[in-house]
Design an enzyme around this catalytic site. Structure first.
Site, mmCIF file in Angstrom:
data_model
loop_
_atom_site.group_PDB
_atom_site.id
_atom_site.type_symbol
_atom_site.label_atom_id
_atom_site.label_comp_id
_atom_site.label_asym_id
_atom_site.label_seq_id
_atom_site.Cartn_x
_atom_site.Cartn_y
_atom_site.Cartn_z
ATOM 1 N N HIS A 1 2.392 18.727 40.336
ATOM 2 C CA HIS A 1 1.980 18.087 41.598
ATOM 3 C C HIS A 1 0.743 17.212 41.359
ATOM 4 O O HIS A 1 0.625 16.113 41.901
ATOM 5 C CB HIS A 1 1.619 19.143 42.645
ATOM 6 N N HIS B 1 1.545 13.898 39.964
ATOM 7 C CA HIS B 1 2.129 13.032 40.996
ATOM 8 C C HIS B 1 1.011 12.331 41.786
ATOM 9 O O HIS B 1 1.126 11.165 42.164
ATOM 10 C CB HIS B 1 2.985 13.910 41.914
ATOM 11 N N GLU C 1 1.816 23.559 39.465
ATOM 12 C CA GLU C 1 0.770 22.879 40.245
ATOM 13 C C GLU C 1 0.243 21.660 39.513
ATOM 14 O O GLU C 1 -0.115 20.655 40.137
ATOM 15 C CB GLU C 1 -0.365 23.858 40.586
HETATM 16 ZN ZN LIG Z 1 5.195 23.121 44.643
#
Ligand SMILES: [Zn+2]
Length: 670
Positions: free
Chosen positions: A465, A468, A462
């Site tokens: 992410h 990102h 996580e």
């Molecule tokens: Zn994922």
């Protein structure tokens, strides 16, 4: 008094003022913000001035900021801290939002303006990013059917609404089959089952009012039962019921529904001018076309099948040694594989846990980002929606980058699983907007809180992410952060999991909660070895499902999907002791909605990329190679959806991904 959701947020980093917001504020704020967005869209569609990029595309980007504010707060609490009142609000908001979205995509005047800008694109001197946003906006409307006229337009609407009904029926039939079946167990039948399975069986029995322990078709109960029960007759009975979900005849049978769905999807793709539904679906993905998906899956299939066959021989021998003759069956695989795992990789979870303290693992995930990207993390004291939430200010060279929020503990009212969302996405238009990103997990509380190895991997996933989102550096929010193709979005997250496995990271941060000693190397090796166990089986059951999904959506829709499924499996030479992970009548990924239709492959697509991308670091000299980290940020983490995914990957790696690293990682390489 003005509604705090709609007022200007004069708070540190313009965070939502959670201490001032109450549940009563949501409905009126939602209604007002929705009306505002409708008015903004109408003003764009009805503008008397000739269509330009600024008054159409940029105006659409800027519209809806009030609605975004309300929903970012609402969906955060609805997912992570729900109550009956918030569930009721969600039931009220969801259909209104769906209708709002459908109304915008069916707005002919709006589409006319978008099309006019699109048609004039060569003369507009747009930046690369502007061209990209224009293309995506135009393509989204066209794919939704906005360019259709007359009878085609009407038929498209009929198909969409029929597909929505069929998807719901499919899901409800599946739920009904899963709910209705259970198998009662006597006290003798419990023999050989570990305590947690016995507890789960008793709890399920109480829930069903069955007067004793039961096995149900819930994956979290039936899989451990198949793994641990020494009773071959009971395993067979349970497995047969599990495999028959959605195919039991009568009212809840999904086979005809699947056939109708496939036929309507094919018709929908044809109306839009595509050769097949797979062509339509894959156009927006990194894979782009069915051939690329098939090539990837087949490159993995043969080595996986070879490994599974070798494993089947070992398991068959174990079964024969157990006094059971004949062939290994699907209800035997998990049982003998578990016995083998215990013999070869026994890992004592209880001994491992004290080495994985939540706070130290958070530190580890931050420290890797510091070494790779120069990010610094400083705790922030701000009001959030729950006392468990923690926040940090993320900076680089003293400059503000983002706010990161972690909501780590399980509690009633939080949905299961783990996820990352941007409460505010990064953008520079219409004004500079720094991201506010949240990771939500379901870890057990403790003092100190301790994680399983899977939990630690989830934490890193996580956070990948989150990076990102936080490192995003684009102009328009619609393409920022994780707004990328579905088969590309798991690259940053799955890639980040690799840093947890870097020996120096675990050596520094996996320290014993009481003694402070680092994790012994032998334990670390067992953890990593266990992760690769039985990958022949896992890969075969997955790839078979992905290939059937693809075959369903290529060319003409099959009149009899079950026959088509059998044909595909026969062509593949599916090993007899393994079944598809999801057979057609219960393949919810493909039939409950069209999110993962001809898209089930994408899990493996991402895994191929993360393995290949991490190898770029290793080739360059190590997990923290500075130039590779820079390239990862420049070409992938900061780029959002501003460029096609395959092009981004090539810019990072110098070529498209290669399956070798994945085969090595799963222990499938020759
Ligand atoms: Zn994922």
């Amino acid at each position: 008094m003005t509604n705090p959701l709609l007022s200007h947020w004069d708070t540190p980093f313009a965070l939502a003022p959670f201490d001032k917001i109450s549940d009563e504020d949501f409905a009126p704020a939602f209604a007002e913000a929705l009306e505002t967005h409708k008015a903004e869209i109408a003003a764009i569609a009805d503008n008397a001035a000739a269509p330009t990029f600024a008054n159409t595309i940029e105006a659409m980007e800027a519209a809806g900021s009030g609605l975004d504010k309300v929903l970012s707060v609402f969906f955060s609490v609805a997912g992570a801290d729900s109550t009956p009142a918030r569930e009721a609000l969600q039931r009220e908001f969801s259909p209104k939002l769906a209708a709002h979205g459908a109304e915008i995509s069916a707005n002919k005047a709006l589409f006319g303006r978008i099309k006019a800008v699109w048609d004039a694109r060569e003369t507009l001197e747009l930046s690369e990013e502007q061209q990209r946003v224009l293309m995506l906006t135009h393509r989204g409307f066209v794919r939704g059917g906005a360019a259709l006229e007359g009878a085609d337009d009407i038929r498209m609407k009929e198909i969409k609404s029929r597909l929505a009904v069929l998807g719901t029926d499919f899901t409800q039939n599946l739920l009904a089959d899963e709910r209705d079946w259970y198998m009662t167990l006597t006290e003798d039948d419990l023999e050989g089952l570990p305590g947690f399975v016995v507890d789960a069986a008793r709890a399920a029995g109480e829930e069903k009012d069955a007067g004793g322990p039961v096995v149900t078709l819930s994956r979290s109960l039936i899989v451990p039962f198949l793994q641990f029960s020494p009773r071959r007759d009971l395993r067979e009975k349970a497995f047969a019921a599990w495999a028959a979900r959605g195919a039991n005849g009568g009212e809840t049978d999904n086979r005809e529904i699947a056939a109708e769905i496939l036929s309507l999807r094919q018709e929908r793709a044809a109306l839009l001018g595509y050769g097949s539904f797979a062509d339509y679906k894959l156009e927006t993905e990194m894979a782009k076309a069915p051939g690329a998906v098939r090539d990837l899956l087949m490159a993995v299939w043969e080595p996986a099948k070879a490994r599974a066959e070798a494993d089947a021989a070992v398991l068959t021998e174990m079964m024969h040694a157990d006094g059971v003759n004949g062939d290994l069956a699907p209800w035997d695989w998990r049982y003998y594989a578990e016995k083998r795992r215990k013999a070869e990789h026994d890992l004592d979870e209880a001994a491992l846990k004290p080495y994985l303290q939540l706070d130290r693992m958070i530190e580890a995930s931050f420290a890797c980002a510091t070494r790779l990207f120069g990010l610094a993390f400083k705790p922030l004291d701000v009001p959030l929606y729950h006392p468990d939430c923690r926040a940090w200010e993320v900076t680089r060279n003293g400059a503000h980058v983002a706010v990161f929020i972690g909501d780590y503990f399980a509690r009633g009212g939080k949905r299961s699983g783990a996820w990352c969302s941007a409460m505010r996405g990064q953008a520079k238009f219409p004004e500079v907007q720094a991201p506010v990103v949240i990771n939500v997990c379901n870890f057990a509380k403790g003092d100190p809180a301790l994680l399983s190895y899977d939990d630690a991997r989830t934490l890193f996933h996580e956070f990948g992410h989150a990076l990102h989102q936080m490192l995003s550096n684009v102009t328009y929010e619609s393409i920022s952060g994780t707004s990328v193709a579905r088969d590309f979005v798991e690259l940053p997250s799955q890639l980040y999991e690799h840093w947890l496995e870097v020996p120096e990271v675990l050596a520094e941060y996996a320290t014993h909660a009481e003694t402070g000693a680092p994790m012994p190397e032998e334990m670390l090796n067992k953890v990593l070895g266990a992760a690769n166990f039985d990958q022949g089986f896992a890969t075969v059951e997955y790839v078979a499902s992905a290939l059937v999904d693809l075959a369903f959506h290529e060319g003409a829709a099959p009149g009899d999907p079950m026959a088509r499924q059998a044909e595909v499996l026969a062509d593949l030479g599916m090993p007899a002791a393994i079944t598809m992970r999801h057979a057609t009548p219960h393949f919810a990924h493909v039939f409950a909605g069209d999110g993962y239709s001809s898209g089930y492959y994408s899990y493996m697509w991402s895994e191929v990329m993360d393995a290949d991308a991490f190898e770029a670091f290793e080739e360059a000299g190590g997990a923290f190679d500075a130039d590779t980290a820079k390239a990862l940020e420049t070409h992938i983490l900061s780029a959002g959806g501003s460029v096609e995914a395959d092009e981004l990957y090539k810019r990072f790696r110098g070529r498209l991904p290669d399956v070798e690293a994945l085969l090595k990682g799963r222990g499938l390489a020759a």
